[in-house]
Scaffold this motif. Structure first.
Motif, short mmCIF file in Angstrom:
data_model
loop_
_atom_site.label_atom_id
_atom_site.label_comp_id
_atom_site.label_asym_id
_atom_site.label_seq_id
_atom_site.Cartn_x
_atom_site.Cartn_y
_atom_site.Cartn_z
N MET A 69 9.83 18.23 -3.69
CA MET A 69 10.18 17.17 -2.73
C MET A 69 10.66 15.92 -3.45
SD MET A 69 7.06 17.37 0.02
CE MET A 69 6.30 18.94 0.42
N ALA A 70 9.96 15.56 -4.53
CA ALA A 70 10.33 14.34 -5.28
C ALA A 70 11.68 14.49 -5.95
CB ALA A 70 9.24 14.02 -6.30
N ILE A 71 11.90 15.64 -6.61
CA ILE A 71 13.15 15.86 -7.33
C ILE A 71 14.34 15.88 -6.37
CG2 ILE A 71 14.45 17.55 -8.69
CD1 ILE A 71 11.78 18.33 -10.01
N THR A 72 14.20 16.60 -5.28
CA THR A 72 15.31 16.68 -4.33
C THR A 72 15.48 15.37 -3.57
OG1 THR A 72 13.79 17.68 -2.72
CG2 THR A 72 15.15 19.18 -4.03
N GLY A 73 14.37 14.66 -3.34
CA GLY A 73 14.46 13.40 -2.61
C GLY A 73 15.26 12.33 -3.33
N LEU A 74 15.36 12.44 -4.64
CA LEU A 74 16.15 11.47 -5.42
C LEU A 74 17.61 11.46 -4.99
CD1 LEU A 74 14.75 12.10 -9.02
CD2 LEU A 74 14.23 10.18 -7.52
#
Length: 211
Positions: A138-143
């Protein structure tokens, strides 16, 4: 490594990043959970639109997106250091179990216990290990929604010719829609757990400071 300088440095980094982004993680995870629930029930109520704005920009426009993106970068470090710290604990418990004639699996189960060495610590480490990978994705794609340079890099690596629907893949990994309802429920559970981690982490910090 448990008593080494490197371990203490990683623990220091994990602890202070957690304190810095704790409120963000709480808001981001719980608002994200609300958005997943909205998709599961098929609702487009205004409440979910409000949750989307809160999730993406904290109601602060472009400045909020920058804050969200910066916190997501720190969250990536937080999750990685968390796994490193857990690995040290698991390795020590497995070794201890083997020395006492028990199985390595017994030590591994202890490292994943939700009540060991105390309830507060267990509720941070146990659920965090299971939710860590979804939260990391979620964090990686949210960037992608916060930083244009990250968006450009992703497309350069995975879609240089424009023939692949990279955005669809990124979105599916971010919201958990890649395997239908099943994956959405998994992501929902991870988001809810993610919202509890700042609370249990803060309680661990307060407990240690009180001794």
């Amino acid at each position: 490594m448990k008593n080494s300088a490197l371990h203490r440095q990683i623990l220091f980094l994990h602890r202070w990043i957690g304190l810095i982004i704790g409120l963000f993680l709480l808001i981001s995870c719980l608002s994200g959970a609300m958005l997943i629930i909205g998709k599961l029930v098929g609702s487009n109520a205004p409440f979910f639109g409000t949750m989307k704005t809160l999730h993406r920009s904290l109601f602060l426009g472009s400045s909020g997106r920058l804050i969200v993106g910066s916190a997501a970068l720190l969250l990536i470090i937080e999750i990685i250091t968390g796994y490193i710290l857990w690995y040290d604990i698991a390795k020590a418990l497995i070794h201890s179990s083997l020395m006492r004639g028990a199985s390595a699996l017994h030590g591994l189960r202890l490292s994943l216990s939700w009540t060991r060495p105390n309830l507060c610590h267990g509720l941070h480490v146990g659920p965090g290990i299971w939710a860590g990978i979804p939260l990391l994705l979620m964090a990686i794609t949210g960037l992608t929604w916060s930083f244009q340079w990250w968006n450009d890099l992703i497309y350069l690596i995975f879609d240089p010719t424009g023939q692949v629907n990279t955005f669809h893949t990124i979105h599916a990994l971010h919201v958990g829609s890649f395997a239908g309802t099943f994956s959405r429920l998994l992501w929902l559970g991870a988001a809810i757990i993610g919202g509890t981690l700042p609370v249990s982490g803060l309680l661990i910090y307060i407990r240690k400071k009180s001794f």
